[in-house]
Design an enzyme around this catalytic site. Structure first.
Site, PDB file in Angstrom:
ATOM      1  N   ASN A 111       2.402   6.844   3.982  1.00 32.14           N
ATOM      2  CA  ASN A 111       2.908   5.972   4.678  1.00 32.14           C
ATOM      3  C   ASN A 111       3.141   4.572   3.426  1.00 32.14           C
ATOM      4  O   ASN A 111       2.548   4.929   2.297  1.00 32.14           O
ATOM      5  CB  ASN A 111       1.905   5.050   5.397  1.00 32.14           C
ATOM      6  CG  ASN A 111       2.555   3.905   6.709  1.00 32.14           C
ATOM      7  OD1 ASN A 111       3.709   3.633   6.511  1.00 32.14           O
ATOM      8  ND2 ASN A 111       1.828   3.512   7.618  1.00 32.14           N
TER       9      ASN A 111
ATOM     10  N   GLU B  17       0.655  -1.153  -0.123  1.00 34.87           N
ATOM     11  CA  GLU B  17       0.020   0.051   0.163  1.00 34.87           C
ATOM     12  C   GLU B  17       0.907   1.284   0.060  1.00 34.87           C
ATOM     13  O   GLU B  17       1.823   1.434   0.546  1.00 34.87           O
ATOM     14  CB  GLU B  17      -0.802   0.063   1.199  1.00 34.87           C
ATOM     15  CG  GLU B  17      -1.823   1.021   1.314  1.00 34.87           C
ATOM     16  CD  GLU B  17      -3.028   0.754   2.398  1.00 34.87           C
ATOM     17  OE1 GLU B  17      -3.544  -0.324   2.458  1.00 34.87           O
ATOM     18  OE2 GLU B  17      -2.975   1.783   3.283  1.00 34.87           O
TER      19      GLU B  17
ATOM     20  N   ARG C 128       5.566   3.015   8.430  1.00 37.12           N
ATOM     21  CA  ARG C 128       6.649   3.865   7.985  1.00 37.12           C
ATOM     22  C   ARG C 128       6.278   5.402   7.625  1.00 37.12           C
ATOM     23  O   ARG C 128       6.292   5.817   6.601  1.00 37.12           O
ATOM     24  CB  ARG C 128       7.119   3.179   6.479  1.00 37.12           C
ATOM     25  CG  ARG C 128       7.774   1.833   6.697  1.00 37.12           C
ATOM     26  CD  ARG C 128       8.348   1.474   5.061  1.00 37.12           C
ATOM     27  NE  ARG C 128       9.010   0.220   5.479  1.00 37.12           N
ATOM     28  CZ  ARG C 128       8.672  -1.033   4.973  1.00 37.12           C
ATOM     29  NH1 ARG C 128       7.260  -0.918   4.651  1.00 37.12           N
ATOM     30  NH2 ARG C 128       9.240  -1.925   5.100  1.00 37.12           N
ATOM     31  N   GLU C 129       5.590   5.972   8.846  1.00 41.65           N
ATOM     32  CA  GLU C 129       4.950   7.237   8.615  1.00 41.65           C
ATOM     33  C   GLU C 129       5.876   8.249   8.332  1.00 41.65           C
ATOM     34  O   GLU C 129       6.599   8.474   9.112  1.00 41.65           O
ATOM     35  CB  GLU C 129       4.132   7.331   9.686  1.00 41.65           C
ATOM     36  CG  GLU C 129       2.875   6.291  10.074  1.00 41.65           C
ATOM     37  CD  GLU C 129       3.293   5.098  10.794  1.00 41.65           C
ATOM     38  OE1 GLU C 129       4.757   4.988  11.157  1.00 41.65           O
ATOM     39  OE2 GLU C 129       2.354   4.281  11.075  1.00 41.65           O
TER      40      GLU C 129
ATOM     41  N   HIS D 284      -0.133  13.057   5.875  1.00 41.29           N
ATOM     42  CA  HIS D 284       0.495  11.832   6.266  1.00 41.29           C
ATOM     43  C   HIS D 284       0.754  10.841   5.200  1.00 41.29           C
ATOM     44  O   HIS D 284      -0.110  10.625   4.406  1.00 41.29           O
ATOM     45  CB  HIS D 284      -0.673  11.306   7.097  1.00 41.29           C
ATOM     46  CG  HIS D 284      -0.584   9.957   8.008  1.00 41.29           C
ATOM     47  ND1 HIS D 284      -0.101   9.731   9.189  1.00 41.29           N
ATOM     48  CD2 HIS D 284      -0.620   8.580   7.288  1.00 41.29           C
ATOM     49  CE1 HIS D 284      -0.115   8.500   9.526  1.00 41.29           C
ATOM     50  NE2 HIS D 284      -0.447   7.755   8.522  1.00 41.29           N
TER      51      HIS D 284
ATOM     52  N   ARG E 208      10.074   5.141  19.545  1.00 39.29           N
ATOM     53  CA  ARG E 208       9.394   3.961  18.930  1.00 39.29           C
ATOM     54  C   ARG E 208      10.071   2.628  18.571  1.00 39.29           C
ATOM     55  O   ARG E 208       9.300   1.712  18.797  1.00 39.29           O
ATOM     56  CB  ARG E 208       8.614   4.678  17.910  1.00 39.29           C
ATOM     57  CG  ARG E 208       7.663   3.566  16.966  1.00 39.29           C
ATOM     58  CD  ARG E 208       7.097   4.483  16.044  1.00 39.29           C
ATOM     59  NE  ARG E 208       6.213   3.698  15.168  1.00 39.29           N
ATOM     60  CZ  ARG E 208       5.610   4.109  14.073  1.00 39.29           C
ATOM     61  NH1 ARG E 208       5.837   5.191  13.548  1.00 39.29           N
ATOM     62  NH2 ARG E 208       4.963   3.296  13.201  1.00 39.29           N
TER      63      ARG E 208
ATOM     64  N   GLU F 203      -2.889  10.576   3.341  1.00 36.11           N
ATOM     65  CA  GLU F 203      -3.894  10.918   3.996  1.00 36.11           C
ATOM     66  C   GLU F 203      -3.964  12.314   4.553  1.00 36.11           C
ATOM     67  O   GLU F 203      -2.879  12.740   4.959  1.00 36.11           O
ATOM     68  CB  GLU F 203      -3.834   9.886   5.117  1.00 36.11           C
ATOM     69  CG  GLU F 203      -4.554   8.328   4.933  1.00 36.11           C
ATOM     70  CD  GLU F 203      -4.676   7.603   6.203  1.00 36.11           C
ATOM     71  OE1 GLU F 203      -5.488   6.708   6.126  1.00 36.11           O
ATOM     72  OE2 GLU F 203      -4.379   7.912   7.228  1.00 36.11           O
TER      73      GLU F 203
ATOM     74  N   ASP G 181       0.075   5.307   0.767  1.00 33.03           N
ATOM     75  CA  ASP G 181      -0.795   6.033   1.198  1.00 33.03           C
ATOM     76  C   ASP G 181      -0.494   7.640   1.333  1.00 33.03           C
ATOM     77  O   ASP G 181       0.587   8.030   1.732  1.00 33.03           O
ATOM     78  CB  ASP G 181      -1.165   5.792   2.770  1.00 33.03           C
ATOM     79  CG  ASP G 181      -1.737   4.476   2.899  1.00 33.03           C
ATOM     80  OD1 ASP G 181      -2.283   3.929   2.124  1.00 33.03           O
ATOM     81  OD2 ASP G 181      -1.419   3.935   3.899  1.00 33.03           O
TER      82      ASP G 181
END
Ligand SMILES: *[C@@H]1O[C@H](CO)[C@@H](O)[C@H](O)[C@H]1NC(C)=O
Ligand SMILES: CC(=O)N[C@H]1CO[C@H](CO)[C@@H](O)[C@@H]1O
Length: 285
Positions: free
Chosen positions: A118, A99, A127-128, A116, A273, A103, A101
């Site tokens: 990814n 995918e 993987r933002e 956003h 993270r 957003e 993305d």
């Protein structure tokens, strides 16, 4: 094999040429959900999605693509759009989906939208990267593009590259290149997380919320599930340059500059993270 060899091999295996599409929304997309809240207007030149308390809405491409350069112009929900999310992405679906993305996270009037991004490979995302935009995305249409070829994925805004995910398969990092993807878009309520981490809720007195789309353009390879192959036909080989396009040094500089000035989150620098170490592509990038 070097990554260069891999790229060449994949280019030979998929020795297709490009299909160019700049048709109407009727030709390229189906409205998938929203019970009348998504509309194709102006003889197919304009598409609008809307969201109210009962439902959002969304559309999906008729075709599946295996590589493509797709451009779409979007004008986002104006005014108080807090809690709303407009997504525009490529996805192969399924538990091991790939995918790519975009957003757009809404905000209170006057506060900035967050873009956003990814990339998922084999069902794994995380993987933002997030950005502010250098313009008000609700005033006019702006072009959001995804270039996806065997060498890299490049996200661009009005022709300015903002993010690149390179094919680093030679370093053991997976890259989307075997699963054909559809193009999707939707407008939905995500006020549990979207704006200031969920603190600002959707103001339903402002509904319906509406986002608009126009000028879809794709140079892409269309997947045929009956023959399990990608086919594209173009009588002009010059139009296939996107298939091997990558960022030149000017492009790299432009990404650096956007990241310096507008990036607000990068998973590749989020040591909290990833206490065991950053994902491998972060050091190979
Ligand atoms: C909304 O505006 C606030 C205040 O400027 C900002 O911190 C935040 O990043 C903006 N965007 C979202 C999606 O929360
Ligand atoms: C989408 C695209 O790049 N189309 C080009 C294909 O080639 C012809 C002839 O060179 C151009 O006029 C098109 O713009």
């Amino acid at each position: 094999m070097t990554s260069h060899t891999i790229v060449l091999v994949s280019l030979i295996l998929i020795s297709f040429t490009a299909v160019v599409s700049a048709g109407s929304f009727y030709q390229d997309f189906d409205i998938k959900w929203g019970d009348g809240r998504a509309k194709i207007l102006d003889s197919g030149k304009l598409l609008t999605l809307s969201l109210d308390k009962a439902s959002g809405s969304g559309f999906q491409s008729k075709n599946q693509y295996l590589f493509g350069k797709v451009d779409m112009q979007l004008k986002l929900v104006p005014g108080n759009s807090a809690g709303t999310v407009t997504s525009y992405y490529l996805s192969s679906l399924g538990s091991t989906h790939d995918e790519i993305d975009f957003e757009f996270l809404g905000n209170l009037s006057g506060d900035p939208y967050v873009l956003h991004t990814n990339v998922f490979t084999q069902g794994k995302g995380n993987r933002e990267q997030q950005f502010y935009l250098w313009f008000d995305p609700t005033k006019d249409f702006h072009t959001y593009s995804i270039l996806w070829n065997p060498r890299s994925i490049i996200f661009s805004v009005d022709g300015t590259p903002i993010r690149q995910f390179k094919n680093m398969q030679s370093n053991g990092i997976s890259f989307p290149k075997d699963q054909p993807m559809w193009i999707y878009s939707s407008l939905w309520n995500a006020d549990d997380w979207a704006t200031r981490g969920g603190l600002v809720k959707t103001d339903w007195s402002q509904a319906p919320f509406t986002a608009s789309y126009r000028n879809f353009n794709a140079q892409a390879c269309i997947w045929s599930s009956s023959s399990s192959s990608s086919s594209c036909s173009s009588n002009n080989p010059a139009n296939n340059s996107w298939l091997s396009e990558s960022l030149d040094s000017t492009g790299q500089e432009r990404i650096k500059s956007v990241q310096k000035n507008y990036m607000i989150y990068n998973y590749c620098t989020d040591l909290k993270r990833f206490p065991q170490g950053l994902p491998p592509e972060c050091s190979s990038a």
